[in-house]
Design a protein around this motif. Structure first.
Motif, PDB file in Angstrom:
ATOM      1  N   ALA A 118      15.244  61.561  43.230  1.00 61.81           N
ATOM      2  CA  ALA A 118      16.480  61.360  42.460  1.00 61.81           C
ATOM      3  C   ALA A 118      16.632  62.325  41.283  1.00 61.81           C
ATOM      4  CB  ALA A 118      16.552  59.911  41.989  1.00 61.81           C
ATOM      5  N   PRO A 119      15.577  62.610  40.507  1.00 62.09           N
ATOM      6  CA  PRO A 119      15.746  63.537  39.381  1.00 62.09           C
ATOM      7  C   PRO A 119      16.069  64.974  39.791  1.00 62.09           C
ATOM      8  CG  PRO A 119      13.771  62.183  39.093  1.00 62.09           C
ATOM      9  CD  PRO A 119      14.241  61.982  40.491  1.00 62.09           C
ATOM     10  N   LEU A 120      15.981  65.277  41.081  1.00 65.25           N
ATOM     11  CA  LEU A 120      16.277  66.632  41.540  1.00 65.25           C
ATOM     12  C   LEU A 120      17.779  66.900  41.624  1.00 65.25           C
ATOM     13  CD1 LEU A 120      13.700  66.876  44.478  1.00 65.25           C
ATOM     14  CD2 LEU A 120      13.462  67.840  42.195  1.00 65.25           C
ATOM     15  N   ARG A 121      18.615  65.871  41.518  1.00 63.52           N
ATOM     16  CA  ARG A 121      20.059  66.027  41.702  1.00 63.52           C
ATOM     17  C   ARG A 121      20.658  67.156  40.864  1.00 63.52           C
ATOM     18  NH1 ARG A 121      24.624  63.500  43.639  1.00 63.52           N
ATOM     19  NH2 ARG A 121      23.406  61.782  44.541  1.00 63.52           N
ATOM     20  N   PRO A 122      20.424  67.206  39.547  1.00 58.34           N
ATOM     21  CA  PRO A 122      21.052  68.284  38.764  1.00 58.34           C
ATOM     22  C   PRO A 122      20.654  69.676  39.227  1.00 58.34           C
ATOM     23  CG  PRO A 122      20.224  66.561  37.317  1.00 58.34           C
ATOM     24  CD  PRO A 122      19.686  66.265  38.680  1.00 58.34           C
ATOM     25  N   ARG A 123      19.390  69.848  39.598  1.00 59.00           N
ATOM     26  CA  ARG A 123      18.946  71.166  40.053  1.00 59.00           C
ATOM     27  C   ARG A 123      19.566  71.522  41.399  1.00 59.00           C
ATOM     28  NH1 ARG A 123      18.761  76.041  39.273  1.00 59.00           N
ATOM     29  NH2 ARG A 123      17.201  77.234  40.418  1.00 59.00           N
ATOM     30  N   ILE A 124      19.667  70.561  42.313  1.00 55.29           N
ATOM     31  CA  ILE A 124      20.294  70.826  43.617  1.00 55.29           C
ATOM     32  C   ILE A 124      21.764  71.170  43.420  1.00 55.29           C
ATOM     33  CG2 ILE A 124      20.841  69.877  45.889  1.00 55.29           C
ATOM     34  CD1 ILE A 124      18.375  68.061  45.593  1.00 55.29           C
ATOM     35  N   GLU A 125      22.448  70.454  42.529  1.00 59.82           N
ATOM     36  CA  GLU A 125      23.850  70.751  42.243  1.00 59.82           C
ATOM     37  C   GLU A 125      24.006  72.157  41.675  1.00 59.82           C
ATOM     38  OE1 GLU A 125      25.508  66.222  41.305  1.00 59.82           O
ATOM     39  OE2 GLU A 125      24.794  67.508  39.658  1.00 59.82           O
ATOM     40  N   ALA A 126      23.086  72.546  40.798  1.00 61.87           N
ATOM     41  CA  ALA A 126      23.162  73.892  40.208  1.00 61.87           C
ATOM     42  C   ALA A 126      22.970  74.969  41.262  1.00 61.87           C
ATOM     43  CB  ALA A 126      22.118  74.027  39.100  1.00 61.87           C
ATOM     44  N   ILE A 127      22.014  74.770  42.179  1.00 64.97           N
ATOM     45  CA  ILE A 127      21.780  75.746  43.249  1.00 64.97           C
ATOM     46  C   ILE A 127      23.009  75.835  44.145  1.00 64.97           C
ATOM     47  CG2 ILE A 127      20.403  76.234  45.316  1.00 64.97           C
ATOM     48  CD1 ILE A 127      18.020  74.928  43.873  1.00 64.97           C
ATOM     49  N   ALA A 128      23.572  74.686  44.508  1.00 67.68           N
ATOM     50  CA  ALA A 128      24.778  74.677  45.351  1.00 67.68           C
ATOM     51  C   ALA A 128      25.905  75.448  44.671  1.00 67.68           C
ATOM     52  CB  ALA A 128      25.206  73.243  45.644  1.00 67.68           C
ATOM     53  N   ASP A 129      26.103  75.228  43.380  1.00 69.18           N
ATOM     54  CA  ASP A 129      27.182  75.911  42.660  1.00 69.18           C
ATOM     55  C   ASP A 129      26.954  77.417  42.595  1.00 69.18           C
ATOM     56  OD1 ASP A 129      28.550  73.560  42.280  1.00 69.18           O
ATOM     57  OD2 ASP A 129      27.799  73.227  40.239  1.00 69.18           O
ATOM     58  N   GLU A 363      24.465  65.069  50.737  1.00 70.86           N
ATOM     59  CA  GLU A 363      25.573  64.544  49.926  1.00 70.86           C
ATOM     60  C   GLU A 363      26.082  65.592  48.946  1.00 70.86           C
ATOM     61  OE1 GLU A 363      24.619  60.854  48.045  1.00 70.86           O
ATOM     62  OE2 GLU A 363      23.749  59.995  49.877  1.00 70.86           O
ATOM     63  N   ILE A 364      25.165  66.266  48.260  1.00 72.62           N
ATOM     64  CA  ILE A 364      25.553  67.280  47.273  1.00 72.62           C
ATOM     65  C   ILE A 364      26.203  68.476  47.960  1.00 72.62           C
ATOM     66  CG2 ILE A 364      24.647  68.938  45.596  1.00 72.62           C
ATOM     67  CD1 ILE A 364      22.495  66.793  44.925  1.00 72.62           C
ATOM     68  N   ALA A 365      25.600  68.926  49.055  1.00 76.11           N
ATOM     69  CA  ALA A 365      26.114  70.120  49.744  1.00 76.11           C
ATOM     70  C   ALA A 365      27.549  69.922  50.222  1.00 76.11           C
ATOM     71  CB  ALA A 365      25.204  70.473  50.919  1.00 76.11           C
ATOM     72  N   PHE A 366      27.822  68.799  50.875  1.00 78.00           N
ATOM     73  CA  PHE A 366      29.182  68.544  51.364  1.00 78.00           C
ATOM     74  C   PHE A 366      30.159  68.349  50.210  1.00 78.00           C
ATOM     75  CE2 PHE A 366      26.785  67.118  55.187  1.00 78.00           C
ATOM     76  CZ  PHE A 366      27.398  67.929  56.112  1.00 78.00           C
ATOM     77  N   ALA A 367      29.769  67.567  49.214  1.00 77.07           N
ATOM     78  CA  ALA A 367      30.678  67.283  48.103  1.00 77.07           C
ATOM     79  C   ALA A 367      31.063  68.560  47.372  1.00 77.07           C
ATOM     80  CB  ALA A 367      30.028  66.280  47.145  1.00 77.07           C
ATOM     81  N   ARG A 368      30.082  69.413  47.072  1.00 75.11           N
ATOM     82  CA  ARG A 368      30.363  70.634  46.327  1.00 75.11           C
ATOM     83  C   ARG A 368      31.190  71.614  47.169  1.00 75.11           C
ATOM     84  NH1 ARG A 368      28.561  68.410  41.635  1.00 75.11           N
ATOM     85  NH2 ARG A 368      27.782  70.010  40.233  1.00 75.11           N
ATOM     86  N   LEU A 369      30.868  71.736  48.445  1.00 76.86           N
ATOM     87  CA  LEU A 369      31.572  72.667  49.323  1.00 76.86           C
ATOM     88  C   LEU A 369      33.041  72.274  49.475  1.00 76.86           C
ATOM     89  CD1 LEU A 369      31.481  75.048  51.395  1.00 76.86           C
ATOM     90  CD2 LEU A 369      30.902  73.331  53.131  1.00 76.86           C
ATOM     91  N   LEU A 370      33.303  70.996  49.764  1.00 73.94           N
ATOM     92  CA  LEU A 370      34.675  70.554  50.000  1.00 73.94           C
ATOM     93  C   LEU A 370      35.503  70.555  48.713  1.00 73.94           C
ATOM     94  CD1 LEU A 370      34.093  67.633  52.531  1.00 73.94           C
ATOM     95  CD2 LEU A 370      34.704  70.009  53.002  1.00 73.94           C
ATOM     96  N   ALA A 371      34.841  70.322  47.584  1.00 68.66           N
ATOM     97  CA  ALA A 371      35.560  70.381  46.315  1.00 68.66           C
ATOM     98  C   ALA A 371      35.957  71.816  45.968  1.00 68.66           C
ATOM     99  CB  ALA A 371      34.707  69.779  45.200  1.00 68.66           C
ATOM    100  N   ARG A 372      35.095  72.763  46.285  1.00 69.30           N
ATOM    101  CA  ARG A 372      35.371  74.169  45.956  1.00 69.30           C
ATOM    102  C   ARG A 372      36.344  74.794  46.953  1.00 69.30           C
ATOM    103  NH1 ARG A 372      32.543  78.463  43.242  1.00 69.30           N
ATOM    104  NH2 ARG A 372      31.445  76.776  42.183  1.00 69.30           N
ATOM    105  N   PHE A 373      36.160  74.489  48.231  1.00 67.54           N
ATOM    106  CA  PHE A 373      36.990  75.113  49.272  1.00 67.54           C
ATOM    107  C   PHE A 373      37.618  74.026  50.155  1.00 67.54           C
ATOM    108  CE2 PHE A 373      33.495  78.247  48.541  1.00 67.54           C
ATOM    109  CZ  PHE A 373      34.266  79.237  47.937  1.00 67.54           C
ATOM    110  N   PRO A 374      38.635  73.335  49.664  1.00 65.10           N
ATOM    111  CA  PRO A 374      39.231  72.234  50.436  1.00 65.10           C
ATOM    112  C   PRO A 374      39.991  72.694  51.676  1.00 65.10           C
ATOM    113  CG  PRO A 374      40.494  72.645  48.430  1.00 65.10           C
ATOM    114  CD  PRO A 374      39.248  73.474  48.328  1.00 65.10           C
TER     115      PRO A 374
END
Length: 408
Positions: A118-129, A363-374
Motif C-alpha cells: 500500500a505505501p508504494l502507491r505514491p511512487r507508482i503514481e509518480a512513475i506512471a505520470d 488500478e493506477i495504470a488504468f486510472a492515470r492513462l484514461l485520465a490523461r488520454f480519454p
C-alpha cells in the motif's frame, strides 16, 4: 495400476493466437484433455473451473522436482539425464510441495505482505505520470507496451527488489525466453544467466545492505532459519519475473478489451470508482497467465471424467477456467461484474504472492492513462495485433495507439 494414456491432441499456433476459441472448444469437449502443446510437450490440460481448483489442491499432483522431470522429457533421456535448466531456479515457490513450500513461503511473506504494498502507491503514481508525460511529448501515437505497460511494472519491481534499473533489458530478455514456447537450449541458457546475475546481486546485498526487498530476503529469519543462496535466487526470480510479466499483460490486454467494448470504456471513465472491480474483470476476461506451472501425477488420478496416469504432467489453463460457464455470460466484458471467483492468480498454496502489487499497479495504470488520454484509439486494425509466442503467458506483442488530446 498403470493406466494407458490416449494419443495426445496436438495444439497449434491457434492455441496462442486464438486462445479463447481453442479453450472454449477444449472445455466443451472435456474439462480435462490429454494434449500436445505447441512445442511438442504432452500434458493433461485442465480447462474447467471446478477441475482447475481440484487439480491445484490435490496432493497427488506434485510440483516437487518437476523441472528435472520436464527436462528429461524434453531431452528424451532417462533418470540420469542432466538438466540444462539452472538448478538454482528449479526449486522455487512454484515447484515445491509442503513442507519445503510452507517453510519457504512463510519466510517470503514476512517481507512481501499486502501491508508492505500500500505505501508504494505514491511512487507508482509518480512513475506512471513520468511515462505519460513522455508519451504526451512524443505523441500523437504510442506503442503502449514499449512506452507504458512494460516500463511501469519493471521500474516498480526494480525499485522494490533493489535491482539496478540499467540491467532491465538483460533480465527482461532472459525472462521472456524462459516463458516462451521455445527449445530447452535457449531456455536453459537464459536460466543460467539469470541465476548467475541474481546470485551475484544477492551476495552484494549481503555485503552492502540496502532498503529493498532483496536485502530483507537476504537477512530474513524465522527462529534462526534463513534462505539459502539457491533459495534466494529462486525466490528472487519468481518475484522479479512475476512482478512484471503479469502486470504488463494486465495493462495492455485490459486496454485492448476496453477499446473493443467502447460502452464499458465510457462507463469506466464516467464512474472511476469502478476501477478495482474493472481490474478484476480484466484479470478474468484476458487472463495474463495462460497456464499454471506444471505438476505431475504421483499415482493415477481421476479428474474431470478421465484418469490421469501416474507420471504424466498436468497443467491448468487459468485463461480457459476464467471463461467457464460458472460465470454469467463468460465471454462478455462487464466491469460491474461482482468481483471474486476468477483464478488469474492461481489457487491454493501456490496463489501468487504478488497479487496485491499487481492489482495496485493495474488500478493506477488504468486510472492515470484514461485520465490523461480519454480519447485513446487503436492505431492499427485488429488483424494486425499478435499475441506473444508463449504458452505460459497470454499477452500482446505490441499495442499501437492514437492517444488523442491530453488532459490534465
Amino acid at each position: 495400476m498403470n493406466t494407458p494414456a490416449p494419443a495426445p491432441l496436438p495444439l497449434g499456433e491457434d492455441f496462442i493466437q486464438d486462445a479463447h476459441t481453442v479453450a472454449a472448444r477444449l472445455r466443451a469437449a472435456a474439462p480435462v484433455r490429454f494434449v500436445e502443446l505447441p512445442g511438442g510437450f504432452p500434458v493433461w490440460l485442465v480447462t474447467g473451473h471446478d477441475e482447475a481448483r481440484a487439480a491445484v489442491t490435490d496432493p497427488r499432483l506434485s510440483s516437487e522436482g518437476v523441472y528435472d522431470r520436464l527436462e528429461r522429457l524434453r531431452l528424451g533421456g532417462g533418470e540420469d539425464t542432466e538438466s540444462r535448466f539452472a538448478p538454482e531456479l528449479a526449486k522455487n515457490l512454484l515447484n515445491l510441495d509442503p513442507p519445503d513450500h510452507t517453510r519457504l513461503r512463510s519466510l517470503v511473506t514476512k517481507v512481501f505482505t499486502a501491508g508492505a504494498v500500500a505505501p508504494l502507491r505514491p511512487r507508482i503514481e509518480a512513475i506512471a505520470d513520468e511515462l505519460l508525460d513522455a508519451m504526451e511529448k512524443a505523441g500523437p501515437e504510442s506503442e503502449l507496451l514499449a512506452d507504458y505497460a512494460l516500463p511501469l511494472p519493471i521500474r516498480v519491481i526494480c525499485e522494490l527488489l533493489g535491482v539496478p534499473f540499467e540491467d532491465r533489458d538483460r533480465f527482461t530478455a532472459w525472462t521472456r525466453t524462459m516463458v516462451a514456447a521455445t527449445g530447452p537450449e535457449e531456455i536453459g541458457a537464459a536460466s543460467l544467466r539469470m541465476a548467475s546475475y541474481l546470485g551475484d546481486l544477492a551476495e552484494a546485498k549481503r555485503r552492502d545492505p540496502g532498503d529493498d526487498l532483496l536485502t530483507r530476503l537476504v537477512h530474513v529469519s524465522d527462529g534462526g532459519d534463513r534462505l539459502s543462496r539457491d533459495e534466494l535466487i529462486s525466490t528472487a526470480v519468481v518475484l522479479l519475473t512475476g512482478g512484471f510479466e503479469t502486470t504488463v499483460n494486465l495493462i495492455s490486454s485490459g486496454v485492448l478489451a476496453l477499446l473493443r467494448h467502447p460502452g464499458q470504456l465510457d462507463l469506466l471513465k464516467a464512474r472511476p470508482e469502478l476501477m478495482p472491480q474493472a481490474v478484476e474483470e480484466f484479470l478474468r476476461y484476458e487472463t495474463p497467465n495462460n497456464l499454471s506451472s506444471p505438476r505431475y501425477a504421483t499415482e493415477d488420478v481421476a479428474l474431470g471424467g478421465v484418469t490421469i496416469p501416474a507420471g504424466h504432467f498436468v497443467m491448468v489453463s487459468w485463461l480457459a477456467a476464467n471463461r467457464d460457464e460458472r460465470f454469467a455470460e463468460p465471454d462478455r466484458l462487464d466491469i460491474t461484474r461482482p468481483a471474486g471467483g476468477h483464478l488469474a492468480f492461481g489457487h491454493g498454496i501456490h496463489h501468487c504472492v504478488g497479487a496485491a502489487l499487481a492489482r495496485l499497479e493495474g488500478e493506477i495504470a488504468f486510472a492515470r492513462l484514461l485520465a490523461r488520454f480519454p480519447g485513446l484509439e487503436l492505431a492499427v486494425g485488429e488483424t494486425a495485433l499478435r499475441w506473444r509466442h508463449s504458452t505460459a503467458m497470454h499477452g500482446l506483442e505490441a499495442l499501437p495507439l492514437r492517444l488523442g488530446p491530453a488532459t490534465r
